[in-house]
Design an enzyme around this catalytic site. Structure first.
Site, PDB file in Angstrom:
ATOM      1  CG  LEU B  10      -1.995  -1.061   1.278  1.00 21.01           C
ATOM      2  CD1 LEU B  10      -2.626  -1.117   2.637  1.00 21.01           C
ATOM      3  CD2 LEU B  10      -3.045  -0.813   0.212  1.00 21.01           C
ATOM      4  N   GLY B  13       7.125   3.894   3.504  1.00 22.67           N
ATOM      5  CA  GLY B  13       7.362   5.061   4.349  1.00 22.67           C
ATOM      6  C   GLY B  13       8.761   5.083   4.902  1.00 22.67           C
ATOM      7  CB  VAL B  17       6.529  -1.814   3.196  1.00 20.85           C
ATOM      8  CG1 VAL B  17       7.675  -1.515   2.273  1.00 20.85           C
ATOM      9  CG2 VAL B  17       6.725  -3.131   3.928  1.00 20.85           C
ATOM     10  CE  LYS B  33       1.443   3.027  10.144  1.00 16.57           C
ATOM     11  NZ  LYS B  33       1.334   4.141  11.121  1.00 16.57           N
ATOM     12  CG  ASP B 126       0.210  14.667  11.545  1.00 16.81           C
ATOM     13  OD1 ASP B 126       0.123  15.783  10.977  1.00 16.81           O
ATOM     14  OD2 ASP B 126       0.712  13.674  10.998  1.00 16.81           O
TER      15      ASP B 126
END
Lengths: 352, 438
Positions: B10, B13, B17, B33, B126
């Site tokens: 998906l 980062g 991944v 994740k 955030d």
């Protein structure tokens, strides 16, 4: 976070019976694994000297430390956590979190599997991170003269041992809250005639608070945090503090119970709350007495030697034989079937 | 890992991944994740740790669920429920029409997420459209707690102002405040509200200064009246005075009550910004048109190459917030804690979210929530006249205990303490400084 919905309340408070059975089960598992390793070692080399270099007498078996022995060792290291936290100037919540982590970890694991000292360091490091009072691994290890790598390598295992539940509630925070309430109650009573709290002087309150914090520290060294919610631990510590300065706690407890009764949805009668609390405090007091008795380094060392001997035997058994196969076998016996760790990593840790 | 059947990747980062996977036994589709542990000098990444720590405790329909965590090889795998899309995709998708009733529904869910955070004493830090995940069934959940932290405990020290993606960062943080509360998340929610109406970001600043410029252009520069004490913030910059044009000029289609709520959400002064409880109770949500039912909301466009969440593009958050890991260090001290009481205190004491009854249920031992508040007592001992500037001294010592016990704080005192908080912190030399890597 609310305590009622927390992982602390849902997963990490036990009845005495539950606690005993969790430990007994774990202890049996490790003892059996150890016996098997020993049996194999003796069958292989019946006349050979044991790992400590002394001639092995026939039939003499290395006895794994009892649960009581383990408790002594753990208590010693919990005390060390407190010392280190004082040295580092960490707030109480870090101390409490680190000790709680340590206690929880060794519900699932045996000191024979993971060296308590190293796990303790990993717990302290993790507690600093979790409670946002961060100290770098490098700096911490430099000051304690320890290997950074040991600590960092253990971190994932500690996390797993804790079931990834990282938020803990300490009696110290609750204690600060009660003293806050006390002051407010005193002020509120100032003008009224019901002056139950007026006999207590400011000086006494200050001294009682100090003593209560020490009592909370002592409680942290025992099983009490696994058995009682932090609020009750705090009340017990508070009463202990009041006794120390010879001030009457009954009035204070009654006030706290009254406030609790007024706020509780169930509208439980004040006497009930008071009674429940008193009962809890009395049972906690026994732990307090236990916690205030320090474990000497000598006592701890004695247990530690036995632990190390067992660890040595296990390590030896895994090294003597074709490495990969044996090791996985022994390790998985020790850890139950749940381990997902790569074998190479495990060996390195257990070798220490 | 053996319990999962791996699916497509998906996203990639900074820490590893994100893959789609299916739980073999239950058939549940999840997002995994993988956080690479590697040889990181500080062990498990703070961001991952925060996410695990907080999501393990929160079970709320408006917050993404962390289903499982396990170590796998040299990774730590975090398993989340899978969501098809996110609010950013929806807003950007030109083909989707978002009606005023839809906007209302989305905003209600955004605020519900914020409420859940506040009730758990969490600042998300955030808040932005891409962190609100949307399912095909219309549900919306907040994700990515990597920058989140607990608030309300006087022990917790200084907070970093290097949080939020810039476009959604509130002015007090842009001015360098290190004492802030849930109002920071509310600001960002206001920006999302505007973005839903405009279909583009309201304040797309290029730099921190430009960000402030864009904000003041739309809302006017702060004055002593509109935001007392803002000039005392550590990185305060004076802008050429402008007055706010009517919001109507920008939002031509929006209803009156929508703009009324928006204005309250983006009040420059965090002390005057609307609370999440009040926002949810705002007449806007009761007026016609009624919020669309979730299952009738427009179907979100499925992300083509979009990861589970935006920060895993390795992008915006991290660039916007470089200093995250080294901050928040040592408990910078009690005074700071005092300042922090503001919003937390009213929450704790009057029980918006943390009702008194809970707080005092001793048989269950939940004293921690008051405790965090009540440690103010220790502050009380230390904050003695002489340590403080005049204003504050009055605020803190005179009414302290009462104020903490009463229902909520006066807006006035809130503002004062916030505005002076940073200065005091700077002056104080605390024994914890040596651990403070901020």
């Amino acid at each position: 976070m609310n305590f009622e919905t927390s992982s602390h309340s849902k997963r990490w408070l036990f009845t005495p019976e539950e606690l005993a059975s969790v430990r007994e089960e774990r202890h049996q598992r490790v003892a059996q694994a150890l016996a098997k390793v020993q049996g194999e070692a003796q069958a292989q080399q019946p006349e050979a000297p044991q790992s400590n270099g002394q001639p092995a007498k026939k039939g003499k078996k290395l006895r794994p430390p009892s649960l009581a022995d383990e408790a002594v060792l753990l208590k010693y290291y919990k005390g060390r956590v407190q010392e280190m936290c004082r040295a580092f100037g960490f707030p109480a919540k870090v101390q409490a979190a680190a000790i709680t982590f340590l206690a929880r970890f060794y519900l699932r694991h045996s000191p024979l599997e993971h060296d308590v000292k190293n796990i303790m360091l990993a717990c302290l490091y993790l507690a600093g991170k979790v409670e946002e009072a961060y100290i770098g691994a490098e700096e911490m290890c430099k000051r304690l003269q320890q290997q950074e790598e040991t600590l960092l390598n253990l971190e994932p295992q500690v996390l797993q041992g804790l079931g990834f539940d990282l938020i803990t509630y300490s009696p110290h925070s609750a204690l600060a809250g009660f003293f806050m309430d006390l002051r407010a109650m005193k002020e509120a009573q100032h003008d009224s005639s019901s002056a139950a709290l007026q006999d207590i002087t400011e000086q006494q309150i200050g001294d009682a608070k100090k003593a209560a914090r020490a009592a909370a520290d002592a409680l942290m060294l025992t099983d009490a945090p696994l058995l009682f919610p932090p609020g009750q631990l705090a009340l017990a510590a508070m009463r202990s503090g009041f006794n120390k300065v010879k001030a009457n706690f009954t009035g204070v407890l009654a006030e706290i119970a009254r406030k609790a009764g007024a706020a509780s949805a169930a509208q439980a009668p004040r006497e009930d709350i008071c009674g429940t609390l008193k009962a809890a405090i009395s049972s906690i007091d026994a732990f307090g007495a236990e916690g205030s008795q320090a474990v000497s380094a000598e006592e701890a060392r004695k247990v530690d030697r036995r632990v190390k001997a067992c660890q040595g035997l296990i390590a030896k058994a895994t090294v003597d034989k074709p490495v990969k196969q044996q090791q996985t076998q022994v390790q998985s016996e020790l850890n139950g079937a749940s381990t997902t760790e790569p074998p190479s990593k495990r060996l390195k840790l257990d070798d220490i | 890992m053996e319990h999962y059947e791996k699916g497509e990747k998906l996203g990639q980062g900074q820490f590893g991944v994100v893959i789609k996977a299916r739980h073999i036994e239950t058939g549940q589709i999840v997002a995994i994740k993988k956080i690479h542990l590697g040889n990181a000098k500080e062990g498990i990444n703070m961001t991952a740790l925060r996410e695990i720590k907080l999501l393990r405790e929160i079970d709320n329909p408006f917050i993404v669920r962390l289903l499982d965590v396990f170590p796998h090889k040299r990774n730590l795998s975090l398993v989340y429920e899978y969501m098809d899309s996110d609010l950013e995709c929806l807003i950007r998708d030109r083909a989707t029409i978002i009606s005023p009733a839809d906007v209302k529904s989305y905003m209600q869910m955004v605020l519900q997420s914020l409420l859940a955070c506040k009730q758990h004493w969490v600042l998300h830090r955030d808040i932005k459209p891409s962190n609100f995940l949307i399912s095909m069934q219309g549900g919306m959940k907040l994700t990515d707690f990597g920058l989140a932290r607990m608030f309300g405990s006087p022990e917790s020290g200084r907070y970093t102002h290097q949080v939020f993606t810039r476009w959604y960062r509130p002015p007090e943080l842009l001015f360098g405040s290190t004492c802030y509360g849930p109002a920071c998340d509310m600001w960002a929610a206001g920006c999302i509200f505007a973005e839903l109406l405009l279909r583009r970001a309201w304040f797309p600043g290029d730099t921190d200064l430009d960000q402030l410029g864009k904000i003041f252009q739309a809302l006017g520069t702060p004055s002593q009246d509109s935001w007392p004490g803002c000039a005392c913030l550590p990185q305060y910059v004076e802008f050429q005075t402008t007055t706010a044009p009517p919001l109507r000029n920008t939002f031509r289609q929006a209803s009156e009550d929508a703009l009324a709520l928006l204005a309250l959400m983006v009040a420059l002064d965090p002390g005057r910004r609307i609370s999440v409880e009040d926002a949810l109770a705002h007449p806007y949500f009761r007026a016609d048109p009624k919020p669309t039912l979730p299952e009738q909301l427009p179907k979100p466009p499925v992300r083509a190459h979009n990861p589970l969440n935006q920060s895993f593009k390795g992008g915006s958050v991290l660039q916007a917030a470089p200093a995250v890991h080294s901050e928040d260090a040592g408990p910078a001290g009690d005074l700071n804690g005092k300042a922090l009481h503001l919003e937390p205190a009213s929450a704790a004491v009057n029980g918006d979210g943390v009702p008194n009854q809970k707080r005092l249920k001793i048989e269950n031992g939940d004293y921690s929530s008051i405790a965090s508040l009540s440690e103010g007592e220790e502050l009380h001992e230390k904050i003695r006249p002489g340590n403080l500037s005049g204003d504050l001294q009055k605020q803190v010592s005179a009414d302290e205990l009462k104020a903490l016990q009463e229902i909520g704080f006066e807006a006035g005192s809130t503002r004062h303490i916030i505005s002076h908080g940073d200065q005091r912190l700077k002056k104080r030399k605390l024994n914890f400084d040596e651990h403070d890597h901020g």
